[in-house]
Each structure stands twice: as structure tokens, then as C-alpha cells.
Design an enzyme around this catalytic site. Structure first.
Site, PDB file in Angstrom:
ATOM      1  N   ASP A 319     -12.208   0.928  10.094  1.00  0.00           N
ATOM      2  CA  ASP A 319     -12.231   1.159   8.662  1.00  0.00           C
ATOM      3  C   ASP A 319     -11.550  -0.029   7.988  1.00  0.00           C
ATOM      4  OD1 ASP A 319     -12.598   2.360   6.183  1.00  0.00           O
ATOM      5  OD2 ASP A 319     -11.946   4.332   6.879  1.00  0.00           O
ATOM      6  N   TRP A 320     -11.495   0.008   6.680  1.00  0.00           N
ATOM      7  CA  TRP A 320     -11.056  -1.110   5.830  1.00  0.00           C
ATOM      8  C   TRP A 320      -9.667  -1.603   6.216  1.00  0.00           C
ATOM      9  CZ3 TRP A 320     -14.031  -3.319   1.954  1.00  0.00           C
ATOM     10  CH2 TRP A 320     -13.392  -4.148   1.040  1.00  0.00           C
TER      11      TRP A 320
END
Length: 781
Positions: A319-320
């Protein structure tokens, strides 16, 4: 002494989730297309270390556009040729994601941007490897102007309609591919078990079976029945977020969870196993921490569980910025370089960096230093290339808008409307106040009454949904849709409370409750639209689960007028309404229904549509009563005679599966074809449902099974089947559920799936039927 031994045993059981290992990666044999694998192996053999590492890097679009810095872009949007070459030629970056300036783009602009990127990737690099572009298209092509926007996942779960979920994903895939984008970061397969959690609305609800069933349909809709993602109307799906992301102890986003492995496997793993069996091509990892270990650094979860035990052969993406977070936030890596080592050795294949190229430099150094084995790099790149070949990107790097004539078609819009209509859940209808007369005079009020933003929620045209009004002006708010039904002369609008529309989600303004009360004096009924403004992830964290004080005051003041108040809840999670709920004559939950939610609600209010939604979660009554329906018996202890009046019950406002209709349904003849099961038997449970009312209606028939006694305290009941039927007045249908003894299994202390001999009860509506299992059976998984 017994306590000490118990502690030792528990530590041993949980230790498998808590170790961070940097060991030699040994790939396992998996079922893959040998023709694709031959192409992958041939290309991989030609690649340098730097080219391999580049494939594992993903940066956001703002990094390579013209603009003041890597965090923002100029408008109109243009690529910066030098930055594109730096990314794709110098660093050999294999993937780009997201939009620029946090705003939607037209499909024509997407085609232009991605065509330019693929031209550089395929024509100006040594090996001509196309990039894979990814986007958060979670309820439609949500970063595309003009695309068909569907209800959010929580609303889709309320439909209990597998066909609608598949349609949504098919339309989303079609319109995403029309933009030239082949990869969507969807579906979310986390459990929506905690209404404090700001991403609850991105889930299919609290039940593992329901989430697994709907997730399966979404993946098949995205990828096709045979997962032929080279078909230009299909995209690669991405399971989110492996694993246990929604179980944060605090209820706030990206905070630690403490999960016994029994719970992890029995509840949180179910939907992901089903999705892997469905053929999902990619997976995104949980941004949080389980039992003290960030999941992005867990070899046991990513490699041993996901890749080896479950046999997942697809692409694993972070994820980010979550590799950077191992150092910046979670404090398990002393440096960013060490963070890269941890994550890659744990089994990460692609890093969503997203704002720099340091990952490439660090990983190249780590391989040369012997800290990350080349076998781990080759495994990661093989998985990335495999998805690119299966998507057909080497043959067709970018699909063209001109080949998608059905983009935003009336047919697609009808699908979105139908989903919004079937999601609407009628929770109360005292004295049959609904449906409304077409000639009734109505006051429409509340902060959600005249907002397209609140109908859609986050991840709509922008991350937090704050740009919805800019793109959704042609659709109808609740107020506009009601006026279309009743006419301007019969509808009065006084907001009473309004949200600030400056990007914040939880601040309110223009509070004028007296004006709303005054307006109520001249109407027959009040449609009170309450809920939440848009949010997701950390900005949606909250400290108070009650609906806001201003909205509570508005509801109480309007109920005191004596006029029938119809409460419309437009919210991403169940905000507590117990301070005024009993004074509402009717209550409708519309969730986050998308651009056609206003129209669908108006049609329900005026009887054109008969509501058929069912709650996908337990709606709590109190802040310390956040118990899911499939709880343990001890979580629902009621007052016993002669004892204190303790508040030990579940205390729900509305139970999981609740949902009324404008007609009546009667259940009868609940039967099981085998009263005693032996071994790994197949069996059926059937029930007849009849429409005994005076109008056509749809009913979601829900089957629950209870294990009465087990070696681990059993859940009070578990959903084990649901089917939606459409019945005319007087019509009856028999619904049959096909099951196997495996469907009764639970995870025991040895982490085995087991069905123990003993008694069970199946229930549908108010009917029950007993049965038994003769012999204990153990299942592989």
C-alpha cells in the site's frame, strides 16, 4: 503453574505471525500457464539487475508530470518528458499509479497520458517492457469523469444480489479499460466488523461468508469467468488488504491489531481464500501491524501463508509508502534501506513507493551486498511480468477509448440505479407511513438532503470525495429526486444543518434548527436526511461514534412537532442514533449509493420501488456495544432472575440481516435432506417463501447454522447461504441451499479445520431444523 504453561502455549501458537525473516526464497510449484511462463523466463534471462529492480518500483503520476514538485502538477495536465525518461528509462520503473492533483480525468486524457507512457516504455527502453498502470477504481471507474458510478461495497452487500455485484465489476472493468488502464485496486475483502473504523464502507460487511461471496463475484466481474484478463473488457483485480487490516484495536486506521491466529484464519482469511480460488491476479498488503509486526515485514504472512500455503502465484504490491513506513512510522527498521530489505525478503513484489526512486537504489545495493537473494528478486519480477503478459500488454500496451462505445451508456446507468435501489434497507415503517402519497406535502431537511458528495462517499473523483460536486452535477440529490416525484409546490427544503464543503468531512455550519421546525408546521411528513460527509482512511478517524450533536438536536426537535419523521441515513458506517431513533416513524439506510442514490431513494419513498436491502452489519445502539452478530454466547448475557441488572446483552439498534419490505413474506417447510451427517457429506437445506402481501417484492432468504457445542466455544450462529428471490403477490418459491460438511468447520487449537460430532441447528427467518454430525472430521483448509 497451569497459567505459566498456558502462556507458553499461546506464545508458541502466535509466534508464527510475529517473526521477520530474511531467508533464501524457495518458490513452490504452482499452476500457471506454461506458454506465459516460457515468455516470462525468456525475458527474465535477458534482464539486468537494475532492470529487474525497476520492475518492482511503482511511482505516482505527479512524480512525472509538469508542475512545481513531485507532489502536484500543473493544469492542464501534461507529462514532463525528462521526468518520464528518468523514471522509465533511467530507473526502468515498471508501474505508475493514481491520478494527478487528486482529481478525476476524462477518458480521453487518460488515453493520452497512458499512450505517451507506454510509447516511452516500449520504444525507448532496452527491452521494451510495458508499464502496468493501476488505479483505485473501487465502485466504478471512480477517477474518470463521466464514468458510471455504482454504490460503495457496503451498499452492494446490502443488496444480497450476487448478479448485481458482478454487473458492477463488469461495467467498472469495461470503463476502466476504456481509459487505457488495465489494473484496479479492488475489491476490498476486509471484514467490516468495527463501525469506528473509517474504511468500513469499503467492505462487504461483517460476515466472512458474505464478504467471500460478494468478493468472488466482483473478481469474476473484473477478470471474467475464466480470468482471461487479456480480453480488452477485463482488468486485473487486486485483493485488499491482506490480512486483518480492519481489526485495529483502537478502531482507527493503520493502528495495531492483536489477533490470535485462530481468529485470523477463521474470520479474516476466508474471503481471501475464496478470492485466490477465484483467480485474482494481484493482492495489496495490510498497512497495519498484527501482534507487533508490520504486515509488510512479515515473512510468515506474505510468503509462508499467502504464497506457499494458499498457493497465490500473482503479484504482491504494497500500500501507499508502506515500506518507508517501516522506518518512518512503525520503527522496526533503523534506516530506509533496512526497511526495503525487510519488506522484499518478507515477500513483497512491488513497492508503491510512491514519490521517489530511492527504493531502486537501495534494493540494487542490497542484492549486490548479498542481503537480498537474487532468487527473491527473480520471483518478484516473474510475478510482475506474468501479470503483464496475461493482461496482453506486450501485444496491446494501451486500449483505446474509441473501442468502447458503451462507456457511460444508459444500460450501465440502469445497472447502477438498480444496485442503489436494491441496497436501500427499510429498518422501520411504523403505521405504514411509507410509501408516501404523491400529493403529500413534504419537508426535506438535514445536511445530506442536497448533496451529491454524501451520496457517493470517498474514492469518488478524488481521494476524500470532496470534488464530487464538480463532476456529478447532472445527477439528482435526494432533494432534487423528491421534487421530481412530488413537484416543487409539495416540497419544502430547509437544511437545518449543513456540512462545510471545504474539504473537511466532520465540520458543520449554518445550524438553524428553528427554521426547520417552523417549516414542519405546514407539511404532512418530514424526510430527515442525516449521516456523514465524505472521508476515507486516516481523515475519517473519529472519537465519538454518536451522530453529531447538531444532527441529534435537529432530529429531536422535528420529532417533537408531532409530524411523522422519516429518517434517511446516508452514511459509511452506522453512527449511533439511539438518542432519538425511537421517535422516528420510519428509518431507511441508504449507505453510500452513488450517483443514482437520490433517484433510487425517491422511488422507494413513493412506492415505485419496493425496498429489499438487508443490513450487512450489526447496527449498534451504544458505544460500548460493538458486537457482531456471529459472536460467542458469553457476549450476550442477559439479566438473570435475582441478579444485578447488568447490561451484558448485545444491545444492537438493528440486527445483522434486518430489512423490511412493503409486502409480507411467510416462510414454511424448512427441511434438511439428511438429519445425520457422516464424513464429508454433501447435503441440502430447503425452505419455501411466499409473498402474502399485495405487491411484488424481492426477499433475501438467509440461512444460518449453529454448532451447539464444540471444543472451542462456538459462535451463536453463522451465515451459510443467501439467495434473493422475486415474488409476485401470492407466489411461493422453494429455495434450496447446497452445502457440505466442510461448511460447518471451525479452526481448533491445532489450527486445523474441524467438524466435531454433535448437534447443530439450521435456521431461516423464524424457522429451525435440528441435525447432527456423527463423526469428527478434519479438513486441510
Amino acid at each position: 503453574m497451569r497459567f505459566k504453561w498456558l502462556l507458553v502455549i499461546l506464545l508458541f501458537v502466535f509466534s508464527g505471525l510475529n517473526s521477520i525473516q530474511a531467508q533464501q526464497y524457495v518458490p513452490v510449484a504452482q499452476k500457471i500457464d506454461p506458454k506465459v511462463e516460457a515468455k516470462v523466463d525468456k525475458l527474465l534471462s535477458k534482464m539486468t539487475l537494475e532492470e529487474k529492480v525497476g520492475q518492482m518500483c511503482q511511482v505516482t503520476l505527479d512524480v512525472i508530470t509538469k508542475g512545481p514538485n513531485q507532489f502536484s502538477s500543473d493544469e492542464p495536465l501534461q507529462l514532463d518528458t525528462s521526468l518520464v525518461r528518468k523514471a522509465l528509462v533511467d530507473y526502468k520503473v515498471g508501474s505508475i499509479l493514481n491520478t494527478a492533483n487528486n482529481r478525476a480525468r476524462t477518458p480521453q486524457k487518460w488515453n493520452e497520458i497512458i499512450s505517451q507512457l507506454q510509447k516511452v516504455a516500449t520504444k525507448e527502453t532496452r527491452l521494451g517492457i510495458p508499464i502496468i498502470y493501476g488505479i483505485d477504481g473501487i465502485h466504478g471507474a471512480t477517477y474518470t469523469a463521466g464514468a458510471t458510478i455504482f454504490p460503495q461495497e457496503i451498499a452492494m452487500a446490502a443488496t444480497r444480489n450476487r448478479t448485481l455485484v458482478r454487473k458492477e465489476a463488469e461495467v467498472s472493468a469495461y470503463e476502466t479499460r476504456a481509459c487505457g488502464i488495465p489494473w484496479t485496486f479492488s475489491p476490498v475483502l476486509d471484514l467490516g466488523i468495527d463501525p469506528r473504523w473509517p474504511r468500513m464502507w469499503e467492505t462487504f460487511g461483517e460476515d466472512p461468508y458474505l464478504v467471500a461471496q460478494m468478493g468472488y463475484q466482483m473478481i469474476k466481474g473484473y477478470e471474467g469467468e475464466n480470468n482471461d484478463i487479456d480480453n480488452p473488457v477485463h482488468v486485473a483485480s487486486c485483493m485488499k488488504h491482506f490480512l486483518g487490516y480492519s481489526a485495529a484495536k483502537s478502531g482507527k486506521d493503520r493502528t495495531p491489531a492483536w489477533l490470535p491466529e485462530i481468529d485470523l484464519r477463521e474470520r479474516h482469511l476466508v474471503s481471501f481464500k475464496k478470492a485466490i480460488n477465484a483467480g485474482a491476479h494481484t493482492v495489496m498488503i495490510n498497512s497495519g501491524i498484527i501482534n507487533g509486526v508490520p504486515v509488510h515485514a512479515s515473512y510468515d504472512i506474505i510468503t509462508k501463508l499467502l504464497k506457499q500455503e494458499l498457493g497465490f502465484n500473482g503479484l504482491v504490491v504494497t500500500d501507499w509508502a508502506d515500506i518507508e513506513n517501516l522506518h518512518n512510522r512503525d520503527k522496526v527498521a533503523k534506516t530506509q534501506k533496512e526497511a526495503v530489505k525487510m519488506a522484499i525478503n518478507a515477500g513483497i513484489d512491488m513497492s508503491m513507493v510512491p514519490y521517489n526512486f530511492d527504493f531502486c537504489d537501495y534494493l540494487t545495493e542490497l542484492v549486490k551486498e548479498g542481503e537480498v537473494p537474487m532468487s527473491r528478486i527473480d520471483d518478484a519480477v516473474r510475478r510482475i511480468l506474468r501479470v503483464k503478459y496475461e493482461l496482453g500488454l506486450f501485444k496491446t500496451p494501451v486500449t483505446r477509448m474509441a473501442d468502447y462505445p458503451d462507456f457511460a451508456s444508459k444500460k450501465f446507468e440502469n445497472d447502477a440505479y438498480e444496485a442503489a435501489a436494491e441496497a436501500i434497507t427499510l429498518l422501520r415503517n411504523n403505521n405504514h407511513v411509507l410509501p408516501l402519497s404523491a400529493h403529500a406535502k413534504i419537508l426535506v431537511t438535514g445536511p445530506n438532503a442536497n448533496s451529491m458528495r454524501t451520496l457517493n462517499g470517498g474514492w469518488t473523483y478524488s481521494w476524500q470525495g470532496e470534488k464530487v460536486e464538480e463532476f456529478a452535477g447532472k445527477y439528482n440529490t435526494i432533494l432534487e429526486a423528491i421534487r421530481n416525484h412530488a413537484g416543487d409546490k409539495n416540497v419544502t427544503y430547509v437544511p437545518g444543518v449543513e456540512y462545510k464543503m471545504d474539504g473537511t468531512y466532520n465540520e458543520e455550519q449554518n445550524v438553524d434548527i428553528d427554521a426547520a421546525v417552523k417549516a414542519a408546521a405546514n407539511v404532512d411528513a418530514v424526510v430527515l436526511c442525516l449521516g456523514e460527509n465524505t472521508y476515507t482512511e486516516k481523515p475519517g478517524d473519529l472519537n465519538d461514534l454518536y451522530i453529531s450533536d447538531n444532527q441529534t438536536a435537529l432530529a429531536k426537535a422535528l420529532s417533537a412537532t408531532g409530524k411523522p419523521v422519516i429518517l434517511v441515513l446516508n452514511e459509511g458506517r452506522p453512527r449511533l442514533i439511539s438518542k432519538f431513533a425511537d421517535q422516528m416513524q420510519a428509518i431507511l439506510q441508504i449507505y453510500l449509493p452513488g450517483n443514482f442514490g437520490g433517484d433510487a431513494l425517491a422511488d422507494v419513498l413513493y412506492g415505485k420501488v419496493n425496498p429489499s436491502g438487508k443490513l450487512p452489519y450489526t447496527y449498534p445502539r451504544y458505544p460500548n456495544s460493538l458486537v457482531v452478530y456471529n459472536h460467542k454466547p458469553s457476549e450476550a448475557q442477559k439479566k438473570m432472575e435475582g441478579m444485578y441488572n447488568y447490561e451484558g446483552d448485545v444491545g444492537s439498534q438493528f440486527p445483522f440481516g434486518a430489512g423490511l419490505s412493503y409486502t409480507d413474506f411467510t416462510y414454511s417447510d424448512l427441511k434438511i435432506n439428511k438429519s445425520e451427517l457422516d464424513g464429508k457429506d454433501d447435503f441440502t437445506i430447503s425452505v419455501t417463501v411466499k409473498n402474502t402481501g399485495d405487491r411484488e417484492g424481492k426477499e433475501a432468504v438467509q440461512l444460518y447454522i449453529s454448532d451447539l457445542y464444540a471444543s472451542i466455544t462456538p459462535d451463536v450462529k453463522r451465515l451459510r447461504g443467501f439467495e434473493k428471490v422475486d415474488l409476485r403477490p401470492g407466489e411461493a418459491k422453494t429455495v434450496t441451499f447446497h452445502l457440505n460438511t466442510r461448511d460447518l468447520a471451525f479452526v481448533n487449537h491445532q489450527l486445523k479445520y474441524v467438524v466435531e460430532e454433535g448437534k447443530f441447528v439450521a435456521s431461516v427467518a423464524n424457522l429451525t431444523v435440528p441435525f447432527s454430525v456423527k463423526n469428527t472430521q478434519t479438513f486441510d483448509r
